[in-house]
Write a protein that holds these residues in place. Structure first.
Motif, PDB file in Angstrom:
ATOM      1  N   ASP A 155      56.752  13.578 -27.578  1.00  0.00           N
ATOM      2  CA  ASP A 155      58.022  13.876 -26.927  1.00  0.00           C
ATOM      3  C   ASP A 155      58.994  14.285 -28.020  1.00  0.00           C
ATOM      4  O   ASP A 155      59.211  13.525 -28.971  1.00  0.00           O
ATOM      5  N   VAL A 157      56.945  20.310 -20.015  1.00  0.00           N
ATOM      6  CA  VAL A 157      55.660  20.084 -20.663  1.00  0.00           C
ATOM      7  C   VAL A 157      55.090  21.418 -21.147  1.00  0.00           C
ATOM      8  O   VAL A 157      55.086  22.406 -20.405  1.00  0.00           O
ATOM      9  N   CYS A 161      56.049  17.441 -24.937  1.00  0.00           N
ATOM     10  CA  CYS A 161      57.207  17.575 -24.055  1.00  0.00           C
ATOM     11  C   CYS A 161      58.456  17.850 -24.879  1.00  0.00           C
ATOM     12  O   CYS A 161      58.640  17.266 -25.949  1.00  0.00           O
TER      13      CYS A 161
END
Length: 121
Positions: free
Chosen positions: A77, A107, A117
């Protein structure tokens, strides 16, 4: 505490290409390189800095997420301030958009197929 995170390792068929992609996305630089391994770290960083590493895996079968045939295995992330600019940048580096129908994140797959992400909001 038993230990400390040293690195997160991504298997990939081309460690150089993967390292260059994430170096550009995250503002990191190559801090160590062998024939089948590359470490990224912060510019001017020290030996205790956390790293992102890439290991040669010539037979890697990339994840097919969200199709469960080959699970995502691991993903990063990455927090961004401007999702549109960040998306343009990662797509320009060779990422592909997988899904943008979520609140607060989109994504993507890196050039080797690993999901990651971009988070915002």
């Amino acid at each position: 505490m038993i230990g400390r995170l040293e690195t997160v390792v991504l298997d990939c068929p081309d460690p150089r290409a993967a390292a260059e992609f994430y170096a550009a996305v995250l503002g990191l630089e190559i801090v160590r390189e062998d024939d089948d391994w590359i470490d990224l770290g912060p510019p001017g960083g020290g030996p205790d800095d956390r790293r992102l590493s890439f290991q040669l895996a010539p037979d890697l079968v990339p994840p097919t997420w969200p199709d469960p045939t080959v699970p995502q295995q691991l993903h990063l992330d990455i927090a961004v301030d401007d999702i549109s600019a960040a998306q343009d940048a990662v797509l320009g580096l060779g990422a592909r958009l997988i899904s943008d129908d979520h609140d607060g994140f989109r994504v993507y797959a890196d050039p080797a197929g690993h999901p990651f992400c971009l988070t915002y909001g």
